[in-house]
Structure formats: C-alpha cells, structure tokens
Motif scaffolding. Structure first.
Motif, short mmCIF file in Angstrom:
data_model
loop_
_atom_site.label_atom_id
_atom_site.label_comp_id
_atom_site.label_asym_id
_atom_site.label_seq_id
_atom_site.Cartn_x
_atom_site.Cartn_y
_atom_site.Cartn_z
N SER A 153 0.83 -1.20 0.00
CA SER A 153 0.00 0.00 0.00
C SER A 153 0.87 1.25 0.00
CB SER A 153 -0.94 -0.01 1.20
OG SER A 153 -0.22 -0.27 2.37
N GLU A 154 1.99 1.16 0.65
CA GLU A 154 2.87 2.33 0.67
C GLU A 154 3.33 2.69 -0.73
OE1 GLU A 154 5.74 1.04 3.50
OE2 GLU A 154 4.30 1.22 5.15
N THR A 164 -7.33 5.80 -1.04
CA THR A 164 -7.61 4.63 -0.21
C THR A 164 -8.45 3.59 -0.93
OG1 THR A 164 -7.68 6.21 1.61
CG2 THR A 164 -8.30 3.93 2.10
N PHE A 165 -9.49 4.06 -1.63
CA PHE A 165 -10.38 3.10 -2.27
C PHE A 165 -9.64 2.29 -3.33
CE2 PHE A 165 -14.16 3.95 -0.15
CZ PHE A 165 -14.27 5.31 0.07
N GLN A 166 -8.78 3.00 -4.06
CA GLN A 166 -8.05 2.29 -5.09
C GLN A 166 -7.12 1.25 -4.48
OE1 GLN A 166 -6.63 5.89 -6.86
NE2 GLN A 166 -7.61 5.41 -8.82
N ILE A 167 -6.50 1.64 -3.36
CA ILE A 167 -5.62 0.68 -2.69
C ILE A 167 -6.43 -0.54 -2.30
CG2 ILE A 167 -4.22 0.25 -0.64
CD1 ILE A 167 -3.44 3.14 -0.65
N PHE A 168 -7.63 -0.26 -1.80
CA PHE A 168 -8.46 -1.37 -1.35
C PHE A 168 -8.83 -2.26 -2.52
CE2 PHE A 168 -11.29 -3.93 0.79
CZ PHE A 168 -12.62 -3.79 0.37
N LEU A 212 -7.66 -6.07 -1.92
CA LEU A 212 -8.76 -7.03 -2.06
C LEU A 212 -8.39 -8.27 -2.86
CD1 LEU A 212 -11.72 -7.50 -1.33
CD2 LEU A 212 -12.37 -6.27 -3.37
N PRO A 213 -7.74 -8.07 -4.02
CA PRO A 213 -7.40 -9.25 -4.81
C PRO A 213 -6.51 -10.24 -4.07
CG PRO A 213 -7.15 -7.26 -6.12
CD PRO A 213 -7.42 -6.83 -4.72
#
Lengths: 404, 308, 286
Positions: free
Chosen positions: C179-180, C189-193, C198-199
C-alpha cells in the motif's frame, strides 16, 4: 471490479423485497405445532374453504419450541396468526395480556368436557373453543404377558394388582421390567395422587403437603427405587418410557392418548400391545388435558376468525380431526371416529376415562413453580431428598408464588 | 526521494494527526457493517440491559426492580452450578479441540495420497442438521446398547450412563462439541498452514532440524495468527454453548445440575419460565465472563502471536 | 559411487513411508470417528420405524426401505427448500464478503479515530448469545412488513461481525509495503483497497464464503420463527419442523437430513480445492 460491486449490491436489494403476492380474498392464518396432526387440520381448513370460497385458510406448522417463541414475538409485534392452538400452560399469559379474541358469541359448550371449556375461560368469558382432550391409560405388551402366562390387565386392577403383576413380569436377566415409572407428572404420579384422593393444586392452593398426595408420590417413586420393577431414571434419559415400551423392554406403562399414532406406526410393535383403563386406588382418576382453538385480538378479520373457530368446534370438524387420527375430538359423540381408526386395540378406554377424569392442574403462575417441581423430584430420584421433604418444600414454594 | 509523513514508519502517539481523506474513506468502508451492527445487535443488547432491570410477568406489564435480578443472580445456586459447568465446558473443548484440529491439519498438510478425501470427511460434521446430530449421539451414548459402551465392553470396561451420570454428562456433551468443531477449525488452520512460505522449511531442513523441532519453532509461530483466531472463536462459542446441551439434557435428567450451562439456564428462565428480566441478567453476566476471557486473549496476543 | 549412495537412499525411503503409514493410520482412525455418526444416520434412514427403535440396535437395515426417502420428499417441498437455502446462502455470502472486506480492510490498515471503539462493537456481537437478537429482529421485520420473506431470512446476516474479524486478521498479515508503494503512485484509499489489497484476499474470501454458507445453512431456529410457510423455509428448518410434539419418526428425519446434507457437501468439495490450494499460489508471505 467496481461494476461488479454495484451489480452485487443491487442484486441484494432486488432479491430482498420478494414477498408473497397478496390474495384479494380474505386470507387467515391457522397456526399449530404438531406435525402429526397436520392432515387433520388441513382437512378442516379445506372443508371450511369449500363452504366459504371467498376465504383462504393458510395452515402453518411450527415445531413446539419455536411455536411459542414465535407466538410471543408475534404477540408483542401485533402480527399474530389469526387462529391458533392454545395450550393450558400458556393460556393465562396470553389472555391477561389481552392478546386473545373473546369468543363473544352464543355458543353451546355442553358437548365438550367441562374441564377443557373451563380451562380457556377467564372472568367468565370464553377465549377458546375446545379442540380435543387426552387422557392417560395403561398400555401393556401382550407378548411379555403371554410368555409369562399372566392374565392381561382389566378394569378390576388396583395398585396392588399392578405392583404384583409388575414383579412377576420383571426379569432383570432379560432386561425386561414390569412397569415403566419415570419422573413424569401428567403421565405419571399425578394420576396416582388423585386416585389416592389427594390433590396437587386446586383453587390456588397446593396439595403437596397432604399425606394422601405424598403417599401416592412415594408409591410411584418406590416402583423404581424399592421394588425395582421399573428401569432407573438414568435409563429414561437415554430412552424415554414410550420408546422403551415400543422396544419391548417394559411390560406396562402409563401413556397418553396422543401417543397412539406413534405406537401404531411402529410396525414391529403395533400388534403386540393393548390398552386398559388405569388401575384404581381409593378411587378412579385419569389426568386429562385439552387444547383449544383461539383467535388473535389483533386480527383483521374478527368475524371470519370467529366463524372459522365455530366451525373448528363443530361436530363435522371434530369428525375430520378424528378420522385423521389427530387426537380424541372434544365434541361428545365424535370419539368413535377416532377410536374407529384403531380396531386392533381397546382404544375406547381413553374416552371412557373422561367420566372420572381430573383436569391437569393449571394456574397463571404454574410455569414459575413447575420446573422447581421437576428439580425437586430429580433430587428425590437421586436419593438426596425424601419424597416428604421434596413435597413440603414444593408446597412452600407454590404457596409463596401463588399466594401473591 | 523524500518519504512523506504518510508512508514513514508509523510513529506511535495520539497527537499525530489523521489524514482526513483516509479517515473519510475509513468511515465509508466501515459504515455498512457498523450501522448493521448497531441496528441488529447493539440495539438488542441495550434492550437486554434495560430488561434486566425489570421483572416481566409473561407478556404483561414490566415492573421496575432495579438491581434485584442481579441480587438473585448471586444467591441462586443454579447460577453457581451453571457457571462452573460453562467454564468447565470451555476448558474441555477449547484446548483439546484446537489441539486435535492442529494435529489433523498438520497431517493433512503433508503430501499424502487421498488428502482431498480426508478433508471432505473431516468437514462432514459441519454440514449436518443439529437435530440429527443430537439424535445420533444420543444413541451412541446409550448406556446399554450404544456403540460406545459396546466397544468399551469389548475391552472389558463397563461404560457409564453417559448422559445421565453427573460425572460424565458434561464430558459427553463436550465430546460432541469437539467433534462438531474439529472440521471447522481444521479448515481454518489448514489455510493458515498452507500460507507458510516453503523457504522457512527448506532453511530448517538445511540446518538439520528434526520434524518436531520444525513443528515447534517454525510451524507454530507462523500459524499463530490463525491459531489465535481459532482459539478466540472457539472460546467464545464454548462459553455461549446452547444447542447440544439443551437438546440432550432436560430438567428431569439426574445430571441436570452438572450439565446445565449459563445459556441453557437463560433460555429456560426467559422462554420457559417467562422471566425475561432475570434471563437478561444472566445474559449480561455471561457477556462479562466472555469479555474477560476475550480481553485475556487479546493481551496474550501481543506477546505470543507473531505477525509478519 | 552409486553403490554407496543407494543403501542410504533406501533407508530414507523406508523412514518416510513408515512415517506416512503412521499418518494414514491416525487419519483413518480420526475419519472413522468423524464419519461414524453419519454412517449411522444414513443406515437409519433406510430402516423402518420399529427397527430404528430396537434394543439392541441393528447395524445394517433388515430391509433397505427407500419409502422413507419418497415419503420425506412428498412431505417436504424439497425443491423450495433447496432454492431458499441456496438463495439465502448466496445473499448472505454476498453481504458478508462485500461489507466485511470493506470493514476488515479499514480496521486492519487504516488509521482513524475511535477505531478501537468501533472494533469493540464488532467483538460485542460475537460475545453475545444469538437468542437475544431474535425477538427484536423479529419485531423490526414485522414493522417493516417483511415477515415471511427471503429478506427476513437474510436479515440477521446483513452484516457479519465474524467476517469482519476474520478478514481483519487476514489483512493484518498483508505487508504494508504494497500500500505504501501505491500511495507513492498517487492512489487513494479506495483504489488501494480495490486494486491491491482485495485481490490478495481471494482465498480468505473463499474461506469466509464457505463458513458463511455453513452458518446460514445450519440456522434452524430463525427461519421457523420469522417465516410461516413451509415453502419459505430453509433445509434445516424444514427438517426440524418434521419433529412432532411428542414423537419423531426417526428414519424419516434421518432421510431428510441426508438429503439436506448433499448440497453443502458438494459445495464444499468444489470450493475446498480452490481456497486451500489457492493460498499457496497467492504467496503473500515474503
């Protein structure tokens, strides 16, 4: 990924609001708990619908435990079923909370056993129409009797005859006992209490301090503990008295009329047993109880509900109920429809006993002390209390609870 | 390249400001779950707390009794029995159950033939209806003719009346509890085991570690997050245990006092004796016990669980 | 050279195969214990009423009665029961996966105020017995006029505290470096998620799916209380409704339970390969 998300969420919403299409006709719900009686109840519903094409009666069966939780939840939420069975244990709870529809119509209650009608009456208002009644009889295993060359029970039997015969038939080596005497009230010692001219509970007073009552209970307990003609209480945990009876381990036991469909459905046992009236003590007695058809105070169709309940209580409906072997119908004169189903056995002794039947004791607060009674009796069977001690303690408890 | 404050190693300290964008995102992400929990679960919880201060007569009006229900709680000796039984049940089912699951999971993790078949078999207890489970086990435990006592008899041991003997009733129920849960915990632990990188094992082999050493020094620490989760779940559900015991042990059972647990007591009080207020007090009491054990486990998490 | 090496190799093989044999023995004994109650259940489902109550009990049925199965399929609307159960499982899985992964990620990876408090709410649900939720949830549905529906069945499972906790554990074990790096690339944040975290949790999600399905399947009390019609019941509830007040015809109950078990078993066998094998492939451990 996001699209998938959105689609999934929408699907969620869409699916979640599928509900029944509402009928234009009046639909009333009819709820009860015994799956075995479903054919009988469905027959009644269908007969009513045939005569009233604009009414739809929906039958709902819920097993015993969940039935009461559901009824309670629905009572609190005002969404009770329109018509439902009521049981004496629960009646007060519902009537005092004004959840039951008063049966405020002209009706002749004389065809029904007076005790059952009284059960569902409160402040002189009827809240249910009697549905059926059940009594307790003596069931015996013909094969065991034949093998031992002992005469079958008949209506001359007394407590002594019962004990003597039980002793003769107990054969510990073969694992056969003369009489099953579990820690049970309705099918057990309550019958003896009244036969001994004692009483358990009447008019708000406990009879457990009466010598006659205690004597009767003692006699029952002794069958297990002193005479050894009954299997131990532990064995009843593993296998109930009726299961043991059907498995051929008991020569005799007391059993309620509601068990008859189970006994006759057991193809290995059906032709091996027969019934007799209960033996007499100082007098004759058999505990009876009955269910009633009640309506919800919050129903949208009170007139239809009352009409349907009237129909349920009618001779025709009782006949339907009895033909499907549901239970002994409450309407006098229709018993034979029930008994006709059981030609091989002396089923008539069940309705016979209503003549001297004793209503299963009930009170608004019964649930508060009933389980204590069970626990105290548990200790008697475990040997940590005598019958006298337990009864006196119970008497104190009941007096305290009912006294308020 | 400058490392922004967001990506630097997180410095502990409450003074550090939150990133508003992250906070907003976080709230949006947890919103559905939290709202759902508040409506579905927290509200009933508060209702239970409220109810514990009242006495209800069936469906009738409630009478405010303040802390009387709790007074009764501490003087009722059935509560004492139930508490001991509940704790005992937890002690019986959690260590044994998790240990068995760990052992079987490790075995199923190794390269043996028929692994899939075994996994299917061990999962079976999870998919059968509880009513059928209770019935079948009641037969198995039958004192004279149950398969268990017959097998013991063949070994020359006289089996007890499992469900009716005060000494064995709870153990019998615990066995059923373990039996039902092993498959479930096993699947979780297996997932954890499979995610341990092979490189660790290879390194251990090169260093000449024995199977047992590898197990204790590599497998267990690496699977400890999963183990923590499994133990926590198992402890919580054992303290809340209801179904099996309710179905098998009724009030006419001589062993009733030795096998009744807090949740069966609660059910009987609330739904059979119509004493919802007292029942609610029992629920709160149980909740506190569970919370204590949960707290203990979270504290030990810091010391014993190894996260990457 | 080879002649010296061979005896050593032989010794190693013997040790390994003996080890494997022991493993098999243990697993077989365990399997027997796991499977015996089922064998009993299935055998009983073919017995007659009387035979199922015999003392001493018979092991194999004297006659294999298929009538028990035909009767149970006649009494219960299995088609409707299967559909309701599958639908319920599907809906609950969707809800659990969607909402729990969102919340699990947030609790594991994001910093926000009151995080501990909110997480405590999650834990609270797991520490409370289910019975206290029944009546309030029933009343909520009654006031929404949604009794006797699929939504009613789904209702308690709209959110999953268990799922949240489970996935949080999993997310906590994912390294922060990923994530960093994404943040440096400018992801929010949403894109990171969605795109990164998520994958990586596919296998945990599958495990959660299986557990949610099992919970949904085995809940027999709630459907009986909240729905009225047998056609709106799930398999477990339908089966337990066959219990009479005083007596139960065991062989028929067993037949019903056996039939009910099959879809779950099939589902599990299909999925277990996926998620157990799958974890090894995603290789999140560095």
């Amino acid at each position: 990924m996001r699209k998938l998300f959105a689609i999934l969420l929408t699907l969620c919403m869409v699916f979640s609001f599928v509900s029944f299409a509402s009928a234009e006709d009046v639909t009333i719900t009819f709820a009860f708990w015994d799956n075995n009686q479903e054919p009988g109840m469905t027959a009644i519903a269908e007969a009513y619908m045939a005569a009233h094409p604009d009414v739809k009666v929906e039958v709902q069966v819920t097993p015993w435990n969940e039935y009461w939780t559901k009824l309670e939840a629905s009572a609190m939420g005002g969404s009770m079923p329109d018509v439902f069975w009521m049981h004496s244990n629960q009646f007060f709870k519902y009537v005092t909370a004004n959840t039951l529809l008063p049966m405020d119509f002209e009706y002749d209650y004389s065809p029904y056993p007076a005790g059952v009608t009284a059960l569902y009456t409160y402040n002189d208002v009827h809240y249910a129409v009697p549905k059926d009644y059940d009594t307790i009889a003596l069931v015996y295993n013909k094969e065991i009797f034949d093998n031992a060359g002992v005469k079958y029970p008949d209506d001359t039997w007394t407590w002594d005859t019962l004990l003597e015969t039980a002793k003769k038939l107990t054969d510990a080596d073969k694992g056969i006992y003369g009489f099953g005497a579990p820690n049970d009230r309705q099918s057990g010692y309550l019958n003896l209490i009244y036969q001994n001219e004692g009483f358990a509970f009447e008019n708000g007073k406990s009879g457990y301090d009466q010598p006659a009552t205690q004597e009767a209970i003692q006699w029952w307990v002794d069958l297990q503990k002193v005479h050894g003609v009954s299997p131990s209480q532990e064995s009843f945990v593993d296998m109930g008295v009726d299961d043991q009876m059907q498995a051929g381990k008991l020569a005799m036991c007391f059993t309620g009329s509601w068990m008859m469909s189970s006994y006759t459905n057991n193809e290995l046992f059906a032709d091996k047993f027969d019934l007799a009236v209960l033996p007499q003590g100082k007098t004759r007695a058999s505990i009876y109880n009955g269910l009633g058809y009640a309506g919800a105070a919050s129903t949208k169709y009170p007139e239809v509900v009352k009409d349907f309940i009237r129909f349920c209580g009618s001779e025709e409906a009782n006949k339907l109920q009895a033909e499907k072997k549901a239970a002994i119908p409450a309407y006098a004169g229709t018993e034979h429809y029930f008994t006709d189903n059981f030609t091989a056995i002396n089923i008539a002794c069940y309705p016979e006993m209503i003549a001297y039947g004793v209503q299963y004791p009930f009170s608004p607060n019964k649930s508060l002390w009933e389980s204590q009674e069970e626990e105290l009796m548990n200790e008697v069977y475990a040997g940590s209390k005598t019958v006298q001690e337990a009864c006196n303690e119970l008497h104190g408890i009941i007096t305290e609870i009912e006294g308020t | 390249m400058t490392v922004s404050a967001k990506t630097a190693a997180p410095r502990l300290g409450r003074r550090e400001r939150y990133d508003p964008k992250v906070v907003t995102a976080a709230f949006i992400l947890i919103a559905p779950t939290i709202i759902g929990l508040l409506v579905l679960n927290i509200y009933p919880f508060f209702d239970t707390i409220r109810r514990s201060l009242y006495k209800t007569q069936g469906l009738g009006p409630e009478v405010y009794v303040g802390l009387k229900n709790f007074e009764k709680l501490f003087t009722d000796d059935m509560i004492g029995h139930a508490t001991i039984n509940t704790l005992l049940y937890m002690v019986l089912t959690v260590p044994v159950g998790v240990l068995l699951s760990l052992i079987f999971a490790s075995l199923l993790n190794s390269k043996i033939r028929g692994r899939d078949i075994y996994r299917g078999i061990y999962f079976l207890p999870m998919v059968v209806a509880p009513a059928a489970v209770a019935m079948v086990w009641r037969w198995i435990y039958n004192a004279e003719n149950g398969i268990l006592n017959i097998a013991l008899g063949a070994l020359g041991i006289r089996g007890p009346s499992w469900l009716a003997d005060p000494n064995t009733a709870l153990i019998a129920c615990a066995i059923i509890g373990i039996w039902s849960a092993v498959g479930y915990d096993l699947v979780l632990i297996l997932a954890g085991l499979q995610s341990i990188s092979k490189s660790y094992y290879e390194a251990a082999e090169i260093d000449g570690a024995s199977g047992i050493q590898t197990f204790f020094h590599i497998t267990i620490p690496m699977v400890s997050p999963t183990l923590f989760f499994v133990i926590l779940m198992r402890a919580m559900s054992s303290l809340k245990q209801f179904d099996t015991i309710y179905l098998l042990i009724n009030t006419r059972n001589p062993a009733y006092k030795n096998a009744t647990v807090l949740m069966t007591l609660f059910y009987r009080e609330a739904f059979e004796k119509f004493n919802k207020g007292y029942g609610s007090a029992i629920v709160l009491y149980t909740f506190v016990i569970i919370a204590i054990f949960t707290a203990i486990q979270f504290i030990s998490e810091k010391k014993l669980v190894h996260y990457d | 050279m080879t002649t010296i090496a061979q005896p050593a190799a032989k010794k190693k093989i013997n040790y390994r195969s003996r080890g494997k044999l022991i493993i098999h023995i243990i697993l077989i004994i365990g399997s027997f214990v796991m499977i015996f109650p089922f064998v009993w259940m299935i055998l009983t489902s073919f017995k007659s009423n009387g035979e199922s109550l015999l003392i001493p009990p018979t092991f194999l049925p004297k006659e294999w009665l298929v009538e028990n199965y035909t009767e149970v399929t006649r009494t219960l609307p299995f088609g409707a029961l299967y559909i309701n159960t599958l639908l319920l499982m599907l809906l609950r899985i969707i809800c659990a996966l969607v909402f729990s992964s969102m919340a699990g990620f947030a609790f594991a990876k994001l910093r926000f105020p009151f995080k501990r408090f909110f997480f405590f709410l999650v834990l609270t649900q797991m520490m409370l017995p289910n019975q206290i939720f029944i009546i309030p949830q029933y009343q909520m549905l009654a006031s929404m006029n949604q009794l006797n529906s699929i939504f009613a069945l789904l209702f308690p499972g709209l959110v999953s505290a268990f799922g949240t906790f489970f996935l949080r554990q999993f997310y906590m074990s994912l390294p922060n470096v990923l994530s960093e790096a994404a943040v440096l690339d400018g992801c929010n944040t949403f894109q990171i998620f969605f795109k990164i975290m998520l994958p990586l949790t596919k296998t945990a999600m599958m495990a959660l799916a299986v557990f949610t399905a099992v919970f949904a399947y085995s809940d027999m009390m709630w459907p009986l209380i909240v729905n009225n019609n047998i056609n709106m019941m799930t398999l477990s509830a339908g089966i337990s409704s066959m219990q009479g007040q005083y007596t139960t015809r065991y062989p028929i109950l067993m037949a019903g339970s056996t039939l009910a078990m099959i879809p779950m078993l099939v589902l599990y066998l299909i999925f277990q390969r996926q998620f157990i094998e799958g974890i090894a492939l995603t290789g999140t451990k560095g």
